[in-house]
Design a protein around this motif. Sequence first.
Motif, PDB file in Angstrom:
ATOM      1  N   ASP A   1      -5.716 -11.905  -2.099  1.00 23.29           N
ATOM      2  CA  ASP A   1      -5.300 -10.381  -2.221  1.00 23.29           C
ATOM      3  C   ASP A   1      -5.634 -10.345  -3.828  1.00 23.29           C
ATOM      4  O   ASP A   1      -5.405 -10.987  -4.730  1.00 23.29           O
TER       5      ASP A   1
ATOM      6  N   TYR B   1      -9.010  -1.886   0.805  1.00 24.09           N
ATOM      7  CA  TYR B   1      -8.344  -1.258   1.843  1.00 24.09           C
ATOM      8  C   TYR B   1      -9.138  -0.061   2.271  1.00 24.09           C
ATOM      9  O   TYR B   1      -9.198   0.494   3.324  1.00 24.09           O
TER      10      TYR B   1
ATOM     11  N   MET C   1      -0.302  -7.951   3.406  1.00 26.21           N
ATOM     12  CA  MET C   1      -0.621  -7.252   2.344  1.00 26.21           C
ATOM     13  C   MET C   1       0.536  -7.275   1.558  1.00 26.21           C
ATOM     14  O   MET C   1       0.528  -7.324   0.285  1.00 26.21           O
TER      15      MET C   1
ATOM     16  N   LYS D   1      -8.576  -7.077   0.415  1.00 25.18           N
ATOM     17  CA  LYS D   1      -8.087  -8.453   0.851  1.00 25.18           C
ATOM     18  C   LYS D   1      -9.473  -9.077   1.474  1.00 25.18           C
ATOM     19  O   LYS D   1     -10.116  -8.165   1.805  1.00 25.18           O
TER      20      LYS D   1
ATOM     21  N   LEU E   1       0.734  -1.090  -0.036  1.00 22.84           N
ATOM     22  CA  LEU E   1       0.078   0.135  -0.145  1.00 22.84           C
ATOM     23  C   LEU E   1       1.201   1.222  -0.085  1.00 22.84           C
ATOM     24  O   LEU E   1       2.106   1.111   0.547  1.00 22.84           O
TER      25      LEU E   1
ATOM     26  N   ARG F   1      -4.814   2.798  -1.752  1.00 21.45           N
ATOM     27  CA  ARG F   1      -6.054   1.784  -0.876  1.00 21.45           C
ATOM     28  C   ARG F   1      -7.088   1.290  -1.740  1.00 21.45           C
ATOM     29  O   ARG F   1      -7.881   0.370  -1.300  1.00 21.45           O
TER      30      ARG F   1
ATOM     31  N   LYS G   1     -12.255  -0.128   4.442  1.00 22.97           N
ATOM     32  CA  LYS G   1     -11.944  -0.917   5.796  1.00 22.97           C
ATOM     33  C   LYS G   1     -11.796  -0.087   6.904  1.00 22.97           C
ATOM     34  O   LYS G   1     -11.414   1.346   6.771  1.00 22.97           O
TER      35      LYS G   1
END
Lengths: 61, 61, 61, 61, 61, 61
Positions: free
Chosen positions: F40, D58, E1, D53, D9, D48, D61
């Motif tokens: 992922d 992301y 990740m 995942k 990320l 992100r 989240k």
Amino acid sequence: MPVVIVKMLEGRTTDQKRQLAREITDVITRVTGAPEDQVDVVIEDHPRENWAKAGVLYADK
Amino acid sequence: MPVVIVKMLEGRTTDQKRQLAREITDVITRVTGAPEDQVDVVIEDHPRENWAKAGVLYADK
Amino acid sequence: MPVVIVKMLEGRTTDQKRQLAREITDVITRVTGAPEDQVDVVIEDHPRENWAKAGVLYADK
Amino acid sequence: MPVVIVKMLEGRTTDQKRQLAREITDVITRVTGAPEDQVDVVIEDHPRENWAKAGVLYADK
Amino acid sequence: MPVVIVKMLEGRTTDQKRQLAREITDVITRVTGAPEDQVDVVIEDHPRENWAKAGVLYADK
Amino acid sequence: MPVVIVKMLEGRTTDQKRQLAREITDVITRVTGAPEDQVDVVIEDHPRENWAKAGVLYADK
């Protein structure tokens, strides 16, 4: 033009690969509008001694 | 520093790979000015059951 | 079906990218016999702070 | 010749990238014996909203 | 990740791969703070006839 | 452990990315049996001047 690369542990059958390719292509065309004949899906098989999660090779789990 | 990854179906001869590597390297150095000894070319062979176009594995075409 | 990924430092002009794509595609089709309209070339620009050679970022050289 | 691609990320500092590049290069040369000046480390920053995942971005989240 | 892909010539032992995976994972977690169980390390072995440096296949060096 | 990389032209909305990630993850878990929290999906956006088909940049089409 979309190219999808699926990296996973080796051991899937041809039929599983066939199904992955078919269904991922369908998702891509439905969501993005890309023409089906522009979609490549490449499945990469990796041996268990070549992939680690949390620092440990799958061959050692 | 340029790294070129060529993903294609398996089955090319060593001579074809030799020629791909030589000529792609020449293109990179001529167009970008990168020094030849900084150019990596990696050829990735993929089995026909691992690559699909338009949702169909090459193994099934 | 061949997919060529060119990873290099950012900063090339559009014209350099145009020339890279044109000439690499020509090499691929001539050497492998793949039809031109099956060849994808993807150029990936990487910032100098994201690429290291010999352990040192290009941003620090 | 080893090329290491680190996909993560976005949001790491230049100093973290510098340290990653330095230490990963050291691991590669120590374990494989590859000469240091042959090791490329490429860090790829991903937004992100481009990484999921368990099926969830992301960004969500 | 974080996903780390290590591309190198084939020929490393399982023990070298085990050590690479362990130590690269440790670097990633220490420098980025990512939880260990989120780190994937994938080692890709490439035959010497599939990798060229300076336009010459390793198989020809 | 499966890692899916989707390379495509930039310009998709966050909602399209959300849907791609959700549905591709579902395909992977259903077909391979991999646990969802091991999957992922990384979407890579590429500018039109960085991707060529048939030797021509999308920026020039």
